[in-house]
Design a protein around this motif. Structure first.
Motif, PDB file in Angstrom:
ATOM      1  N   UNK A  68       0.875  -1.165   0.000  1.00  0.00           N
ATOM      2  CA  UNK A  68       0.000   0.000   0.000  1.00  0.00           C
ATOM      3  C   UNK A  68       0.916   1.219   0.000  1.00  0.00           C
ATOM      4  N   UNK A  69       0.798   2.057  -1.046  1.00  0.00           N
ATOM      5  CA  UNK A  69       1.640   3.239  -1.183  1.00  0.00           C
ATOM      6  C   UNK A  69       0.816   4.488  -0.894  1.00  0.00           C
ATOM      7  N   UNK A  70       1.409   5.383  -0.085  1.00  0.00           N
ATOM      8  CA  UNK A  70       0.715   6.569   0.415  1.00  0.00           C
ATOM      9  C   UNK A  70       1.614   7.786   0.196  1.00  0.00           C
ATOM     10  N   UNK A  71       1.010   8.918  -0.159  1.00  0.00           N
ATOM     11  CA  UNK A  71       1.759  10.170  -0.260  1.00  0.00           C
ATOM     12  C   UNK A  71       1.042  11.258   0.521  1.00  0.00           C
ATOM     13  N   UNK A  72       1.830  12.242   0.954  1.00  0.00           N
ATOM     14  CA  UNK A  72       1.261  13.434   1.575  1.00  0.00           C
ATOM     15  C   UNK A  72       0.759  14.342   0.467  1.00  0.00           C
ATOM     16  N   UNK A  73      -0.414  14.919   0.664  1.00  0.00           N
ATOM     17  CA  UNK A  73      -1.002  15.823  -0.324  1.00  0.00           C
ATOM     18  C   UNK A  73      -1.168  17.203   0.294  1.00  0.00           C
ATOM     19  N   UNK A  74      -1.632  18.136  -0.499  1.00  0.00           N
ATOM     20  CA  UNK A  74      -1.839  19.497  -0.004  1.00  0.00           C
ATOM     21  C   UNK A  74      -0.505  20.204   0.121  1.00  0.00           C
ATOM     22  N   UNK A  75      -0.243  20.726   1.295  1.00  0.00           N
ATOM     23  CA  UNK A  75       0.970  21.500   1.523  1.00  0.00           C
ATOM     24  C   UNK A  75       1.728  20.948   2.727  1.00  0.00           C
ATOM     25  N   UNK A  76       2.323  19.742   2.614  1.00  0.00           N
ATOM     26  CA  UNK A  76       3.037  19.178   3.753  1.00  0.00           C
ATOM     27  C   UNK A  76       4.320  19.974   4.040  1.00  0.00           C
ATOM     28  N   UNK A  77       4.845  19.892   5.264  1.00  0.00           N
ATOM     29  CA  UNK A  77       6.075  20.626   5.587  1.00  0.00           C
ATOM     30  C   UNK A  77       7.281  20.130   4.783  1.00  0.00           C
ATOM     31  N   UNK A  78       7.202  18.893   4.281  1.00  0.00           N
ATOM     32  CA  UNK A  78       8.233  18.343   3.405  1.00  0.00           C
ATOM     33  C   UNK A  78       7.603  17.178   2.643  1.00  0.00           C
ATOM     34  N   UNK A  79       8.091  16.897   1.423  1.00  0.00           N
ATOM     35  CA  UNK A  79       7.546  15.769   0.660  1.00  0.00           C
ATOM     36  C   UNK A  79       7.796  14.449   1.395  1.00  0.00           C
ATOM     37  N   UNK A  80       6.764  13.617   1.464  1.00  0.00           N
ATOM     38  CA  UNK A  80       6.893  12.347   2.178  1.00  0.00           C
ATOM     39  C   UNK A  80       6.085  11.272   1.458  1.00  0.00           C
ATOM     40  N   UNK A  81       6.669  10.069   1.417  1.00  0.00           N
ATOM     41  CA  UNK A  81       6.000   8.893   0.867  1.00  0.00           C
ATOM     42  C   UNK A  81       6.036   7.815   1.931  1.00  0.00           C
ATOM     43  N   UNK A  82       4.948   7.077   2.046  1.00  0.00           N
ATOM     44  CA  UNK A  82       4.838   5.982   3.008  1.00  0.00           C
ATOM     45  C   UNK A  82       4.562   4.700   2.245  1.00  0.00           C
ATOM     46  N   UNK A  83       5.153   3.611   2.677  1.00  0.00           N
ATOM     47  CA  UNK A  83       4.952   2.339   2.013  1.00  0.00           C
ATOM     48  C   UNK A  83       4.779   1.234   3.044  1.00  0.00           C
ATOM     49  N   UNK A  84       3.670   0.516   2.932  1.00  0.00           N
ATOM     50  CA  UNK A  84       3.459  -0.721   3.680  1.00  0.00           C
ATOM     51  C   UNK A  84       3.786  -1.858   2.724  1.00  0.00           C
ATOM     52  N   UNK A  85       4.777  -2.671   3.072  1.00  0.00           N
ATOM     53  CA  UNK A  85       5.206  -3.781   2.230  1.00  0.00           C
ATOM     54  C   UNK A  85       4.925  -5.083   2.972  1.00  0.00           C
ATOM     55  N   UNK A  86       4.269  -6.026   2.306  1.00  0.00           N
ATOM     56  CA  UNK A  86       3.873  -7.294   2.918  1.00  0.00           C
ATOM     57  C   UNK A  86       4.527  -8.457   2.192  1.00  0.00           C
ATOM     58  N   UNK A  87       5.037  -9.408   2.969  1.00  0.00           N
ATOM     59  CA  UNK A  87       5.636 -10.618   2.409  1.00  0.00           C
ATOM     60  C   UNK A  87       5.236 -11.807   3.266  1.00  0.00           C
ATOM     61  N   UNK A  88       4.890 -12.909   2.608  1.00  0.00           N
ATOM     62  CA  UNK A  88       4.575 -14.138   3.340  1.00  0.00           C
ATOM     63  C   UNK A  88       5.833 -14.640   4.035  1.00  0.00           C
ATOM     64  N   UNK A  89       5.657 -15.136   5.252  1.00  0.00           N
ATOM     65  CA  UNK A  89       6.762 -15.676   6.033  1.00  0.00           C
ATOM     66  C   UNK A  89       6.293 -16.963   6.701  1.00  0.00           C
ATOM     67  N   UNK A  90       7.219 -17.753   7.194  1.00  0.00           N
ATOM     68  CA  UNK A  90       6.874 -19.010   7.859  1.00  0.00           C
ATOM     69  C   UNK A  90       5.936 -18.793   9.039  1.00  0.00           C
ATOM     70  N   UNK A  91       6.163 -17.704   9.767  1.00  0.00           N
ATOM     71  CA  UNK A  91       5.378 -17.451  10.973  1.00  0.00           C
ATOM     72  C   UNK A  91       4.209 -16.507  10.722  1.00  0.00           C
ATOM     73  N   UNK A  92       3.782 -16.340   9.490  1.00  0.00           N
ATOM     74  CA  UNK A  92       2.665 -15.440   9.195  1.00  0.00           C
ATOM     75  C   UNK A  92       3.011 -14.497   8.067  1.00  0.00           C
ATOM     76  N   UNK A  93       3.014 -13.195   8.360  1.00  0.00           N
ATOM     77  CA  UNK A  93       3.296 -12.179   7.350  1.00  0.00           C
ATOM     78  C   UNK A  93       4.338 -11.210   7.883  1.00  0.00           C
TER      79      UNK A  93
END
Length: 131
Positions: A68-93
């Motif tokens: 899930x990729x997220x960006x700040x919109x409007x007039x943020x104090x600085x440009x920022x991008x957020x990323x939730x990255x998911x991978x299958x693992x032996x013990x869940x995710x």
């Protein structure tokens, strides 16, 4: 560009975690206590950080059961991008939350610790909420 990451493994399916993260209405549960005036829709969220700034975020890309990729919109104090990255693992995710912020040297000195704490807090709260 400054990068801050938090990681955890959650004993839930990747589908469950993706479904939770892909809806901004669920993200309020992940926020620290100093967040105020939270508003959200499926795609967008707005909030204030106590005694600091108002932020608006938008989900710009959903990659099913992967990211899930997220960006700040409007007039943020600085440009920022957020990323939730998911991978299958032996013990869940395995979940990684990354904050990429374009910070000048002064902002980097002031914001690095709070942004790293935020990255850690979000993954810890996600693990707590979904456990």
């Amino acid at each position: 560009m400054a990068t801050f990451q938090g990681k955890t493994t959650i004993n839930r399916t990747i589908t469950d975690i993706y479904a939770f993260l892909s809806d901004f209405n669920n993200h309020k549960q992940l926020m620290p206590d100093n967040i105020q005036n939270w508003t959200s829709t499926y795609n967008e969220a707005g909030f204030g950080i106590q005694n600091m700034v108002q932020l608006s975020l938008q989900i710009v890309e959903r990659i099913e059961n992967s990211a899930v990729k997220i960006v700040a919109t409007g007039n943020p104090p600085f440009p920022v991008k957020l990323l939730w990255d998911l991978r299958s693992a032996d013990a869940g995710t395995e979940v990684t939350f990354t904050i990429d912020a374009e910070l000048n040297m002064m902002m980097k000195m002031m914001a690095s610790t709070p942004l790293q704490k935020l990255a850690n807090h979000e993954v810890e709260r996600l693990a707590a909420v979904l456990s």
